[in-house]
Write an enzyme that holds these catalytic residues in place. Sequence first.
Site, PDB file in Angstrom:
ATOM      1  N   HIS A 188       0.699  -1.368   0.291  1.00  0.00           N
ATOM      2  CA  HIS A 188       0.004   0.277  -0.185  1.00  0.00           C
ATOM      3  C   HIS A 188       0.361   1.106   0.104  1.00  0.00           C
ATOM      4  CE1 HIS A 188      -3.420   2.600   0.672  1.00  0.00           C
ATOM      5  NE2 HIS A 188      -2.525   2.996   1.768  1.00  0.00           N
TER       6      HIS A 188
ATOM      7  N   ASP B  99     -15.008   2.249   7.622  1.00  0.00           N
ATOM      8  CA  ASP B  99     -14.345   3.010   6.863  1.00  0.00           C
ATOM      9  C   ASP B  99     -15.009   3.744   5.712  1.00  0.00           C
ATOM     10  OD1 ASP B  99     -11.675   3.928   6.545  1.00  0.00           O
ATOM     11  OD2 ASP B  99     -11.857   3.356   5.003  1.00  0.00           O
TER      12      ASP B  99
ATOM     13  N   SER C  70      -7.631   3.780   8.895  1.00  0.00           N
ATOM     14  CA  SER C  70      -7.993   4.012   7.461  1.00  0.00           C
ATOM     15  C   SER C  70      -7.548   2.504   6.706  1.00  0.00           C
ATOM     16  CB  SER C  70      -8.276   4.704   6.944  1.00  0.00           C
ATOM     17  OG  SER C  70      -8.979   4.979   5.611  1.00  0.00           O
TER      18      SER C  70
ATOM     19  N   ARG D  46     -15.029  12.123   7.314  1.00  0.00           N
ATOM     20  CA  ARG D  46     -13.662  13.142   7.514  1.00  0.00           C
ATOM     21  C   ARG D  46     -13.133  13.972   6.342  1.00  0.00           C
ATOM     22  NH1 ARG D  46     -10.018   8.386   6.925  1.00  0.00           N
ATOM     23  NH2 ARG D  46      -8.222  10.072   7.763  1.00  0.00           N
TER      24      ARG D  46
ATOM     25  N   LYS E 281      -8.720  -1.733   5.846  1.00  0.00           N
ATOM     26  CA  LYS E 281      -8.986  -2.314   4.195  1.00  0.00           C
ATOM     27  C   LYS E 281      -7.779  -3.332   3.768  1.00  0.00           C
ATOM     28  CE  LYS E 281      -8.728   2.397   3.311  1.00  0.00           C
ATOM     29  NZ  LYS E 281      -9.275   2.754   2.177  1.00  0.00           N
TER      30      LYS E 281
END
Length: 426
Positions: free
Chosen positions: A84, A163, A185, A170, A189
């Site tokens: 990620h 999320d 967050s 947010r 995921k």
Amino acid sequence: MAHSVIDVIRAKRDGDRLDDEQIDWVVDAYTRGAVADEQMAALAMAILLRGMDRAEIARWTAAMIGSGERLDLSGVPRSTVDKHSTGGVGDKITLPLTPLVAACGAAVPQLSGRGLGHTGGTLDKLESVPGWRARLSAPEIRAQLAEIGAVVCAATEGIAPADRKLYALRDVTGTVESIPLIASSIMSKKIAEGAESLVLDVKCGSGAFMKDLEQARALADELVSIGAAHGVRTSALLTDMSVPLGSAVGNALEVAESVEVLRGGGPADVVELTLALAREMLAHAGLSDVDPAEVLASGKAYDSWRAMIGAQGGDPDAELPTAAHVETFAAPATGVLSTLDAYAVGLAAWRLGAGRARKEDAVQHAAGIRCLAKPGERVTEGAPLLELHTDTPEKLPAAREALAEAVAITAEAPAATPLILDTIRP
């Protein structure tokens, strides 16, 4: 109600830690609609201002994971490892990295997202390939991982719905910058995607969400800690995002550059980061004896790319979209290019049509910017420095305005900044 949302808000507002029951209840109640948006917005602001300790963050992450399904990859006959990135300008690394790591023997379930603002989205990039589809079912994901070892697709609807709801809130309440909320967050995921291990690319610099190294390191520490708390082998590379990554910024432009890398060429910085992340992922997968540089040079990663694209309906031989209008941005002086600001270039590409302001907006697949020089190179006044690509030429003035302060040219070359700033491991 088992708890009072007002009491939970007040507790965090006053600097108290939330216990496990409070966290589980408020995340579940918000997901179900029993806690209103304005109440969760107040709690998010309290978290931003007061923070959370690591136990709270780990529990908040677990509650977000528990709001939906967890992808079961236990039947995949390879070690599963995910990656990620926290996002940047020209950050197309997922595209060459996923098939490369698959060609080395691991399985990469890369569930990706779309771009918002000045940072691009992996799905938007791949959708510039004719026929390619982003949405796969869980059985399709598992089958493709078993056969090819590589999949890049959208997250299924059941992954961390809490999320998805909180992220949107947010974004409109000034609470995006909270490290506990960012970390939970990302990790909710990623952990729900079911991979055995995870490597994070935490960007730092003008084009990144985290502007300075201290912020980036704090986020990386939290991400790695959450992974460890949930039994997922996790490490993070801190990488520079003060300059666009590679030469291409924009969807089809970045796909073309990624294919260059997979065929043995491409910009040196893209190759460097791809190989560094691949080595870290292979170490997690128990494949440290495999040299990803050799696999890349062999052409096997390119074969893996073609198989991955084809399996999702794409034509790897099809021509990519090209822009109807291409103009150059000239160097304002002669000397050494010392600054090419990543944020300004990303903003200009967004204004040309490469990105979106709202999730429902469409993107231009051919829009973007090609960098014809990078910091440290000599340039000549009036010579092309950037190429601006768009299908809507009326957007060009706004893009040029964004680039007005993006470039600095000096007599001497600047000190070189390393691309990889640090590695964070448990």
